[in-house]
Write an enzyme that holds these catalytic residues in place. Structure first.
Site: not given
Length: 376
Positions: A280, A136
């Site tokens: 993130h 990710c």
């Protein structure tokens, strides 16, 4: 004529986001979905999937074999158990997978088509049938910085990450929120008293954080009001597996490194879990191969993918647009804090944020399915 496509793991967190994105983009009009379940074979398919038959057994190799394309977000254990049996039974279909199990296999491509569509197309032409979503953090970073990498401007990069609870999974997100709630409860009477001393409140919070009864079975330590500077396995050399993925996966996505007969781009740094929910973030130090003016860098980044958004390097723009709260639920990958660093004109600082469940997980699979439908 629509293609039959097997869907496994569609009820989990990543799978649910994938199903919603497929509905948003009308992908189901292009396929005949066959829904599989690891626990509810024979049950009803989702109500929104008009005309879909009952749920199939996700461990039934004969049922899976009938499908030209399978998309799975069921996780690594499922892939490890089912995939070898399926190929061993002679299945030649296209396998599209969110799990990391096959990611670095020689016969698999990591998919991020806005960045590496030529790599994907070349793989399909030579008969590759395994297409896997990337880490990710790596995928979100490349979606923001594709303009620099694809113009071969990056000599090396250091990435310091600020990774959300969602990277661990749904139970990790629940645990974080539970911790926040319990910490609040522990000091609520003091918080409600304007005369209470903040140091007394702080001591109350710390005591609850250090209380062994605070739920922490998923993270192992408290994350609420805390951070964890280690993610994934210990490789035994001082590096975490999450940190190893940055260089290994970035180069594989871009078609660089020994396997491709070209030099790899060195990428390293530290990965840190923070108390954000599902985005993130990364602070990047980039050594450029040459001195490129900042306005040109901004233009290259903005042109790299249609989702990369340059955020002006001002306090006001940064705090409004370059945060997990601003980005969650969107496909935008803002890139900001762009400035030349004091080490020299070839050194660039940057900060980027991306939704871990969209470009970090579901969206590359959805787009790979579209590509595969023309090839299956």
């Amino acid at each position: 004529m629509t293609q039959a496509v097997g869907l496994v793991g569609w009820r989990g967190m990543v799978g649910s986001v994938l199903m919603q994105r497929m509905r948003d983009e009308n992908d189901f009009a292009l396929i005949e979905p066959v829904f599989f379940s690891t626990s509810n074979a024979g049950g009803a398919a989702p109500a929104w999937a008009e005309g879909a038959g009952s749920l199939q057994n996700a461990y039934d190799i004969d049922a899976l074999k009938k499908l030209p394309i399978i998309v799975t977000a069921q996780g690594g254990d499922y892939t490890s158990e089912v995939y070898p049996k399926l190929r061993g039974a002679g299945w030649q279909g296209i396998w599209i997978d969110a799990a990391s199990t096959l990611r670095m296999a020689d016969d698999a491509i990591i998919v991020l088509d806005p960045v590496n569509r030529p790599v994907i197309d070349a793989a399909l032409k030579r008969g590759v049938r395994n297409f896997v979503g990337g880490n990710c953090t790596v995928s979100c970073m490349l979606m923001g910085l594709a303009g620099l990498f694809n113009n071969d401007l990056v000599e090396w990069m250091s990435s310091m990450t600020y990774q959300a609870a969602s990277g661990g999974g749904a139970q990790h997100m629940r645990e974080l929120l539970t911790q926040f709630g319990l910490l609040n409860q522990a000091v609520k009477p003091l918080l409600d008293d304007p005369a209470a001393a903040i140091l007394d409140i702080d001591r109350g919070v710390l005591a609850r954080q250090q209380d062994p009864s605070l739920p922490q079975e998923h993270f192992g330590v408290p994350l609420g009001g805390n951070l964890i500077p280690w993610i994934d396995k210990d490789l035994g050399d001082g590096m975490s597996r999450e940190e190893w993925k940055a260089e290994a996966e970035t180069n594989k996505i871009l078609g660089r490194g020994a396997a491709f007969g070209t030099p790899a781009t060195p990428i390293d740094g530290l990965c840190v879990r923070i108390g954000a929910m599902r985005c993130h973030s990364q602070a990047l130090t980039i050594k450029l191969k040459r001195d490129v003016p900042l306005d040109e860098i901004e233009d290259l980044i903005a042109a790299g993918t249609q989702w990369a958004k340059v955020v002006p390097n001002t306090k006001e723009d940064t705090v409004k647009a370059l945060t997990p709260v601003a980005v969650t639920g969107t496909l935008d990958i803002p890139v900001g804090r762009l400035r030349k660093l004091s080490m020299g004109l070839q050194y660039l600082g940057a900060f980027t944020v991306g939704d871990q469940l969209l470009w970090g997980a579901a969206e590359p699979l959805r787009r790979m399915l579209r590509i595969a439908l023309a090839e299956a």
